[in-house]
Design an enzyme around this catalytic site. Structure first.
Site, PDB file in Angstrom:
ATOM      1  N   GLU A   1      66.826  94.283 -27.625  1.00  0.00           N
ATOM      2  CA  GLU A   1      67.869  94.047 -26.611  1.00  0.00           C
ATOM      3  C   GLU A   1      68.926  93.098 -27.168  1.00  0.00           C
ATOM      4  OE1 GLU A   1      68.281  90.943 -25.106  1.00  0.00           O
ATOM      5  OE2 GLU A   1      66.512  89.933 -25.900  1.00  0.00           O
TER       6      GLU A   1
ATOM      7  N   LEU B   1      71.084  91.492 -24.823  1.00  0.00           N
ATOM      8  CA  LEU B   1      71.604  91.072 -23.510  1.00  0.00           C
ATOM      9  C   LEU B   1      71.855  89.578 -23.482  1.00  0.00           C
ATOM     10  CD1 LEU B   1      68.956  92.992 -21.347  1.00  0.00           C
ATOM     11  CD2 LEU B   1      71.169  93.839 -22.174  1.00  0.00           C
TER      12      LEU B   1
ATOM     13  N   GLU C   1      72.303  86.244 -21.298  1.00  0.00           N
ATOM     14  CA  GLU C   1      72.011  85.780 -19.939  1.00  0.00           C
ATOM     15  C   GLU C   1      73.340  85.584 -19.217  1.00  0.00           C
ATOM     16  OE1 GLU C   1      69.230  82.580 -19.384  1.00  0.00           O
ATOM     17  OE2 GLU C   1      68.094  83.222 -21.139  1.00  0.00           O
TER      18      GLU C   1
ATOM     19  N   CYS D   1      66.994  81.795 -26.989  1.00  0.00           N
ATOM     20  CA  CYS D   1      67.001  82.780 -28.085  1.00  0.00           C
ATOM     21  C   CYS D   1      67.456  82.231 -29.436  1.00  0.00           C
ATOM     22  CB  CYS D   1      67.872  83.967 -27.690  1.00  0.00           C
ATOM     23  SG  CYS D   1      67.348  84.704 -26.144  1.00  0.00           S
TER      24      CYS D   1
ATOM     25  N   LYS E   1      65.130  79.683 -31.372  1.00  0.00           N
ATOM     26  CA  LYS E   1      63.868  80.328 -31.753  1.00  0.00           C
ATOM     27  C   LYS E   1      64.112  81.404 -32.832  1.00  0.00           C
ATOM     28  CE  LYS E   1      62.323  83.412 -28.545  1.00  0.00           C
ATOM     29  NZ  LYS E   1      62.022  84.762 -28.952  1.00  0.00           N
TER      30      LYS E   1
END
Ligand code: UGA
Length: 425
Positions: free
Chosen positions: A147, A149, A151, A256, A259
């Site tokens: 994905e 995407l 937020e 994201c 990490k």
């Protein structure tokens, strides 16, 4: 119309489910969190995500969006099983796929023959093979479909994607997954699984690199008397560079980028490559938290009492209520370590909030600014642009503003008699 099971009701799972339902597929979402599933079943959206609440209600009322706490029930009649489970940072820096493996082992015997397992979670390169092993079913294909995407704009990103990436060794299964997106007007890239998994990390690491780069250029601008906003326009209009993701700020954060960048350094290491560039990108980002904290701690004041800081914005970016790895919280930690006291306001974070120990959480920007020595803008909420300097000048103790998002109109704030510092100018 395909029957799709979605494992995991986080922002990726809920968004994918609601959007696939919108694309006329039949969806069942499963999650172990009973209260979240009950909430979704009532048509209530548990996260702040533009347009998602409407799609949920629509999907439920059209009868093609269902929720359960039973993974087996969700997968038993599914043609596709989308894995949207968390992959938190493991001890060695690589994403921990134990939730994914456990869930797959749990449902393996329930999948119908010919079903396709699709990984949307961000998983280490090579995970498709690990999932195949956990499944241990030669009649079920595994496909990687990362994905992209963001937020806050996840629905729009899902329905208007720049591309869809599908990675598998099974071309037939990959084409079936690609077919789920056939109503979208977008490019579909079919790749091998390792390339699909790498694309996800490479995209996030590149975006993080752009931001660290512009934060470093902002530091140069401050040193040489240039204006980073002019520099951004100057370089961003070069089509090879592009204008987006070049906004300086307090450093990048969220669930994201931190990490995934660390994971990619480790992935590279395991492939025999020292990703020095990306290590530098991470280091520049950590320095940025320090640079912003330093600016706030070093405002001019005429007294030696404990520094009172008003922080406006706690979430990792505007348009979300997500506090995970928020640069704002990391900067606040540094301020508190240096002895400052912090009162904060964020439009999506209401007091009390047990995650925010040591911070006085206020119900308005004015309340947070009362008695402050410095107002620090740490998240780019558009409503902060509407704040009127005159309302603050009379309630602060010392009139300082540090605008770490270059959000406010500096002339207005300077004109009202407040000292104003932004980033890279
Ligand atoms: C990011 C990616 O943008 C998505 O494509 C990806 O799917 C997602 O991670 C993921 O891996 O799931 P997200 O974490 O929602 O999405 O946030 P971004 O909008 O990318 O922002 C990340 C951080 O960079 C925020 O702290 C933001 O304030 C900061 N940022 C962003 C800047 O400081 N400057 C910019 O110009 C842009």
């Amino acid at each position: 119309m395909a029957k799709i099971a979605v494992l995991g009701a986080g922002y990726v799972g809920i968004t994918s489910a609601a959007c696939f339902a919108y694309l006329d597929h039949q969806i069942m979402v499963s999650d172990i969190n009973e209260s979240r599933i009950a909430q979704l079943d009532r048509g209530e959206c548990p996260i702040i995500e533009a347009g998602l609440g409407e799609l949920l209600v629509e999907g439920i009322s059209r009868g093609n969006l269902h929720f359960t706490v039973d993974n087996n029930l969700a997968v038993s009649s599914a043609d596709f099983v989308f894995v949207c489970l968390p992959t938190p940072q493991g001890e060695n820096g690589v994403a921990d796929t134990s939730y994914v493996q456990k869930a797959i082992r749990g449902v393996a015997s329930q999948l119908k023959s010919g079903a396709i397992v699709v990984t949307k979670s961000t998983v280490p390169v090579g995970s498709t093979k690990i999932i195949e092993e956990a499944l241990n079913r030669s009649d079920v294909a595994v496909v990687s479909n990362p994905e992209f995407l963001r937020e806050g704009s996840a629905v729009d990103d899902f329905l208007n994607p720049d591309r869809v990436v599908v990675g598998s060794t099974d071309v037939n299964a990959a084409q079936k997954v690609a077919g789920l997106y056939s109503k979208l007007n977008t490019k579909i890239f079919l790749t091998d699984p390792a390339s699909a998994e790498t694309i996800k990390y490479a995209a996030n690491a590149f975006l993080a690199t752009k931001i660290s780069y512009i934060n470093a250029i902002a530091a140069v601008c401050e040193g040489v008397g240039a204006d980073v906003l002019a520099v951004i326009e100057g370089i961003g209009s070069d089509r090879r560079i592009g204008r987006s993701f070049l906004n300086p700020g307090p450093g990048w954060g969220g669930s994201c980028f931190p990490k995934d960048t660390k994971a990619l350094v480790k992935i590279a290491e395991s492939g025999g490559y020292d990703f020095a560039l990306l290590r530098g990108v991470i280091e520049v980002n950590e320095q940025q938290y320090d640079r912003v904290a330093h600016k706030i701690l070093n405002v001019t004041r005429s007294h030696s009492e404990v520094l009172q800081v008003c922080v406006l914005g706690l979430t990792f970016k505007a348009g979300t209520d997500d506090l995970r790895d928020s640069p704002s919280l990391l900067v606040i930690q540094k301020l508190r370590n240096a002895g400052a006291e912090v009162r904060a306001f964020d439009p999506t974070v209401s007091p009390p909030n047990s995650n925010l120990d040591g911070i006085v959480l206020c119900n308005s920007a004015q309340s947070a600014a009362s008695g402050a020595d410095v107002i620090a803008i740490l998240t780019e909420w558009p409503e902060f642009m509407e704040l009127r300097p005159v309302d603050f000048f009379k309630i602060v103790r010392t009139p300082n503003v540090v605008d770490a998002r270059n959000l406010l109109n500096r002339e207005n704030w300077l004109g009202a008699g407040l000292s104003y510092r932004d980033v890279g100018r």
